[in-house]
Scaffold this motif. Sequence first.
Motif, mmCIF file in Angstrom:
data_model
loop_
_atom_site.group_PDB
_atom_site.id
_atom_site.type_symbol
_atom_site.label_atom_id
_atom_site.label_comp_id
_atom_site.label_asym_id
_atom_site.label_seq_id
_atom_site.Cartn_x
_atom_site.Cartn_y
_atom_site.Cartn_z
ATOM 1 N N PRO A 1 14.223 72.670 30.320
ATOM 2 C CA PRO A 1 15.790 72.512 30.056
ATOM 3 C C PRO A 1 16.302 71.360 29.839
ATOM 4 N N LEU A 2 15.618 70.278 30.631
ATOM 5 C CA LEU A 2 16.164 69.021 30.497
ATOM 6 C C LEU A 2 15.879 68.686 29.033
ATOM 7 N N GLY A 3 14.736 69.098 28.269
ATOM 8 C CA GLY A 3 14.575 68.593 26.963
ATOM 9 C C GLY A 3 15.472 69.533 26.179
ATOM 10 N N LEU A 4 15.904 70.510 26.414
ATOM 11 C CA LEU A 4 16.988 71.122 25.493
ATOM 12 C C LEU A 4 18.445 70.349 25.472
ATOM 13 N N TYR A 5 18.616 69.736 26.548
ATOM 14 C CA TYR A 5 19.809 69.045 26.935
ATOM 15 C C TYR A 5 19.522 67.769 26.146
ATOM 16 N N GLY A 6 18.409 67.188 26.247
ATOM 17 C CA GLY A 6 18.088 65.909 25.514
ATOM 18 C C GLY A 6 18.049 66.056 23.865
ATOM 19 N N VAL A 7 17.370 67.037 23.519
ATOM 20 C CA VAL A 7 17.188 67.165 21.872
ATOM 21 C C VAL A 7 18.552 67.676 21.323
ATOM 22 N N ARG A 8 19.426 68.339 22.078
ATOM 23 C CA ARG A 8 20.719 68.835 21.834
ATOM 24 C C ARG A 8 21.721 67.381 21.703
ATOM 25 N N ALA A 9 21.546 66.466 22.627
ATOM 26 C CA ALA A 9 22.501 65.357 22.706
ATOM 27 C C ALA A 9 22.282 64.468 21.437
ATOM 28 N N ARG A 10 20.781 64.492 20.978
ATOM 29 C CA ARG A 10 20.386 63.835 19.993
ATOM 30 C C ARG A 10 21.004 64.331 18.619
ATOM 31 N N MET A 11 20.880 65.708 18.634
ATOM 32 C CA MET A 11 21.551 66.410 17.400
ATOM 33 C C MET A 11 23.202 66.165 17.395
ATOM 34 N N LEU A 12 23.856 66.226 18.545
ATOM 35 C CA LEU A 12 25.188 66.048 18.352
ATOM 36 C C LEU A 12 25.386 64.584 17.854
ATOM 37 N N GLU A 13 24.842 63.728 18.411
ATOM 38 C CA GLU A 13 24.982 62.359 17.884
ATOM 39 C C GLU A 13 24.685 61.974 16.554
ATOM 40 N N ALA A 14 23.776 62.811 15.676
ATOM 41 C CA ALA A 14 23.497 62.940 14.526
ATOM 42 C C ALA A 14 24.612 63.695 13.665
#
Length: 501
Positions: free
Chosen positions: A294-307
């Motif tokens: 679940p933390l990984g989902l949050y982290g990968v999504r954050a990087r996607m949004l930043e991109a």
Amino acid sequence: MSGDRPTLPPVRLNSEAELARDALSAPLIARAVRLARWAGPDTRVGAGGELVEEQLPAAAAELGLADDQDGPAYASEAWRVAVDTGLVDVQDAPEASGDEDEDGTGTASVGENLGVLTAGSPSDVLAIWLDAFDVVFADATAPMIDDFADLVGEDGEIDFERLEWDPEEEADFLEGVLGNLYLLTVSEGGAPEGPVPLPALAASMIVPDDMGEPTDDILEQVSDAMMRLDDQFRLLEPIGLVEYEPVDEALMAEVGDEPAPPVDEALMAEVGDEPAPPVDDEDVARYGMVRLTPLGLYGVRARMLEAGVDAPAVGDLADKGADALLDGIAYFPELSARAETEQWLARRQPADAASELLAAARGDDAGGPLRRLHCQQALALTGASAEPAVREVLPDPELGGLARVWLAERGAADVPPPSETMIFWLAIDTIAAQLAVEGDLEELQELVEGLVGQHSGFFDAAWRVEHPATADVLEAMGRLHPDKSTAKEARKAAFKARSRV
């Protein structure tokens, strides 16, 4: 919002409080915190802020890893995270002063962010964790150097070209892998029940979509990528990003001249549109298995949004207007659309919510039918206190039909019967919405057959309906109705509708 299809399905994230707890319990963060508390005036660091080699045994002992041969490496990794996230402040050695340290090293002390991490809000904790994720991601995409001496040229300078390493390419590849893993995790109805086999994940980045049987060269590339990913996921697991079952060490033994274990098509096919050949679960697991936490989902999504990637999350629309809600959930999977709508409704009084939804549902643009469909579904989640707002739109030619449906489903009294014009307009609008979301074909066929069967002379009346989608809907009914003569009648009606316009 335009109602365009989002790039990715919406993700359901845990609460910030839950994610922050996961972040604090991640092994690498816990180690970084312990070393930050351990740091003091006697801690010596090099020019880049790294612990000097003589300090590593003591740092490993502080982590309880004194007897672990990899203890110094774990300590070095945790220290780097502590420095780069502000848990530790590094003071460089002065370059030319009388108080310069004899050994030329700098010192370290507790950083401001240690207090933020231990006493800050969940969002503060997650911000620091994202910085730590960036540090580990950079480590994971760094080149693998077996012998640093091999990179030193005759002139004593480091020849980085010998690495054959493209930092941007490496980062893009790992970003793509994490993106594919994210997509597999959040897809409703398409996510794997368990972790993803590493060969399949590697193949998703290398094998062309239109390739039939993969070539030996492709299989070799997948094997090499799989082993690189094995190293990378071993680094990403301690930050709490993934749960990872590494490649079996027995498979790491060299096979001929190839260092990577061979990958076959059955393993690669575990992730894909076609059913995979039967593969023994134990054999698959030996090649590595990975899943995002679940933390990984949050982290990968954050990087996607930043991109700049459109990566929606359930709850994003809760504070926005009804127009944003109805457009935003236009192409959400059913369960996600319902969850988003429930959160939106929970923040409003039912009567106010109903009025806002009905006002946003109007419009003769291409997105209108879908807005009205989702408005009707949202109203189904409201209670009796929404009735006055629904009754207000009974005379409305666009909303009167769905209002009558809502009232009838609740057994309301004094519901005026709809006119024939309203009945046919609602039928066209309903089918147009179903066509827009490309719903279940059998359900759509049943809807078409039911409408035609309930109303004699359906097509003679339907082609006259003043709805922007009338001709398209009638053409679709001609394709969907199983009876040839009825289908022909639908196509004729569609022609009349286009001619009238």
